[in-house]
Enzyme design. Structure first.
Site, PDB file in Angstrom:
ATOM      1  N   HIS A   1      -2.521 -17.159  -6.505  1.00  0.00           N
ATOM      2  CA  HIS A   1      -2.392 -16.516  -5.201  1.00  0.00           C
ATOM      3  C   HIS A   1      -1.843 -15.097  -5.393  1.00  0.00           C
ATOM      4  CE1 HIS A   1      -2.279 -16.339  -0.877  1.00  0.00           C
ATOM      5  NE2 HIS A   1      -0.986 -16.028  -0.864  1.00  0.00           N
TER       6      HIS A   1
ATOM      7  N   ASP B   1      -0.572 -11.441   3.316  1.00  0.00           N
ATOM      8  CA  ASP B   1      -1.537 -12.143   2.477  1.00  0.00           C
ATOM      9  C   ASP B   1      -2.520 -12.934   3.326  1.00  0.00           C
ATOM     10  OD1 ASP B   1       0.240 -14.113   3.377  1.00  0.00           O
ATOM     11  OD2 ASP B   1       0.019 -15.319   1.557  1.00  0.00           O
TER      12      ASP B   1
ATOM     13  N   CYS C   1      -7.478 -14.550  -0.572  1.00  0.00           N
ATOM     14  CA  CYS C   1      -6.293 -13.764  -0.945  1.00  0.00           C
ATOM     15  C   CYS C   1      -6.615 -12.514  -1.767  1.00  0.00           C
ATOM     16  CB  CYS C   1      -5.270 -14.645  -1.672  1.00  0.00           C
ATOM     17  SG  CYS C   1      -5.820 -15.298  -3.269  1.00  0.00           S
TER      18      CYS C   1
END
Length: 210
Positions: A173, A185, A123
């Site tokens: 994240h 993402d 990520c």
């Protein structure tokens, strides 16, 4: 004899009257002209000091010029303001559009922890790779949660970072806001980079494009 005396007297009166009249017409100094001379400097001084006191036609012209100059300066400043502002907005919008386009371009790449592209991403590797292409340097870690400026969800714009934190405040994240409760993402193992729904309401938006 008497008639001669009368003629002489009349001639004398006529001569004196003519002299007085001539003096009046030619400006021959008299007591009245002396008073005018005494007041003349006062009049001149008033005319000279009038601009300083704000009195007089000359000062009116100066005041009007000053107002005109001030108005011109204000208009110039206003024009400068409205020239710069749209440029700044356009620059930010252009960068955001490029970020979204790049995120879309690099969609479909498999997730791998620690990878920063271009074939695989995690990520923070994904966001780092994308933003670098528009001149924004981000760390390959959760420290991305400290970058830029925090904005409310209501004011979030496409191109902002989406930060996910756990209950202790740790970033777990990140994504790229695409608008409409969606983001680009690199989700997790077995998933690929791309456009996904923002699944949590407890997210933070950070502006790194200016």
């Amino acid at each position: 004899m008497k008639s001669q005396l009368r003629r002489r007297t009349a001639g004398l009166v006529l001569a004196v009257g003519t002299g007085i009249l001539a003096g009046t017409l030619t400006g021959t100094p008299t007591q009245a002209s002396s008073v005018d001379s005494a007041t003349a400097p006062t009049t001149t001084a008033q005319a000279t000091t009038a601009p300083a006191t704000g009195v007089g036609a000359a000062d009116t012209v100066v005041t009007e010029n000053a107002v005109t100059a001030t108005s011109a300066t204000a208009m110039s400043t206003t024009a400068a303001t409205f020239t710069v502002a749209p440029t700044a907005v356009s620059s930010r919008a252009a960068k955001a559009a490029k970020v979204i386009a790049l995120a879309k371009q690099y969609s479909g790449r498999p997730y791998r922890w620690g990878a920063a592209g271009p074939k695989r991403f995690d990520c923070t590797g994904y966001t780092k790779f994308i933003y670098k292409k528009v001149g924004v340097k981000l760390p390959h870690s959760g420290a991305q949660g400290k970058k830029g400026k925090k904005v409310s969800r209501a004011k979030a714009l496409p191109g902002d970072l989406v930060i996910f934190r756990n209950s202790s405040g740790r970033v777990y994240h990140v994504g790229i806001y695409a608008g409409g409760n969606k983001m680009y993402d690199a989700p997790t193992y077995g998933k690929k980079t791309g456009l996904h729904r923002i699944w949590s309401k407890k997210v933070e938006f950070r502006r790194v494009l200016f």
